[in-house]
Motif scaffolding. Structure first.
Motif, PDB file in Angstrom:
ATOM      1  N   MET A  74       0.848  -1.187   0.000  1.00 37.75           N
ATOM      2  CA  MET A  74       0.000   0.000   0.000  1.00 37.75           C
ATOM      3  C   MET A  74       0.881   1.234   0.000  1.00 37.75           C
ATOM      4  O   MET A  74       2.091   1.136   0.181  1.00 37.75           O
ATOM      5  N   SER A  75       0.273   2.382  -0.202  1.00 34.81           N
ATOM      6  CA  SER A  75       1.040   3.622  -0.182  1.00 34.81           C
ATOM      7  C   SER A  75       1.290   4.041   1.267  1.00 34.81           C
ATOM      8  O   SER A  75       0.606   3.588   2.199  1.00 34.81           O
ATOM      9  N   SER A  77       0.688   6.894   2.500  1.00 31.95           N
ATOM     10  CA  SER A  77      -0.497   7.636   2.929  1.00 31.95           C
ATOM     11  C   SER A  77      -1.586   6.692   3.440  1.00 31.95           C
ATOM     12  O   SER A  77      -2.212   6.947   4.478  1.00 31.95           O
ATOM     13  N   GLN A  78      -1.805   5.609   2.708  1.00 31.57           N
ATOM     14  CA  GLN A  78      -2.814   4.631   3.129  1.00 31.57           C
ATOM     15  C   GLN A  78      -2.429   3.994   4.462  1.00 31.57           C
ATOM     16  O   GLN A  78      -3.282   3.780   5.332  1.00 31.57           O
ATOM     17  N   GLU A  81      -3.004   6.493   7.275  1.00 26.60           N
ATOM     18  CA  GLU A  81      -4.446   6.623   7.521  1.00 26.60           C
ATOM     19  C   GLU A  81      -4.955   5.426   8.324  1.00 26.60           C
ATOM     20  O   GLU A  81      -5.739   5.584   9.259  1.00 26.60           O
ATOM     21  N   ARG A  82      -4.493   4.221   7.967  1.00 28.47           N
ATOM     22  CA  ARG A  82      -4.927   3.023   8.694  1.00 28.47           C
ATOM     23  C   ARG A  82      -4.442   3.053  10.140  1.00 28.47           C
ATOM     24  O   ARG A  82      -5.204   2.743  11.071  1.00 28.47           O
TER      25      ARG A  82
END
Length: 95
Positions: A74-75, A77-78, A81-82
């Protein structure tokens, strides 16, 4: 030996001539294109309900986030966020 304008074999005869580069396809300058693209990106993010958060972290944290995000496919950023979502869920449970 005569110089032919269509002769590509004797390229040394044409070294002094400038060859045209890639044709300009956009009337805007590169800086204006980048500004316009960034504005469009902000609009797309806003339409998707995304908000921008900026934070500064130590380089070791940055490297660890990159490695973890890459390992999980995943990125960064992702991943952030998680992590934030999970942390907020934990604090909601504690209250």
């Amino acid at each position: 030996m005569a110089k032919e304008s269509t002769d590509n074999v004797t390229i040394d005869l044409f070294q002094s001539q400038r060859r045209p580069g890639r044709p300009k396809t956009n009337p805007l300058s590169r800086a204006e294109q980048m500004k316009l693209n960034k504005r469009r990106q902000h609009r797309r993010d806003r339409a998707r309900g995304l908000k921008r958060i900026e934070l500064k972290v130590e380089e070791s944290v940055y490297v660890a986030l990159n490695q973890s995000a890459e390992a999980q496919g995943m990125s960064r950023s992702q991943l952030i966020e998680r992590i934030l979502t999970e942390a907020m869920a934990l604090t909601d449970q504690d209250v």
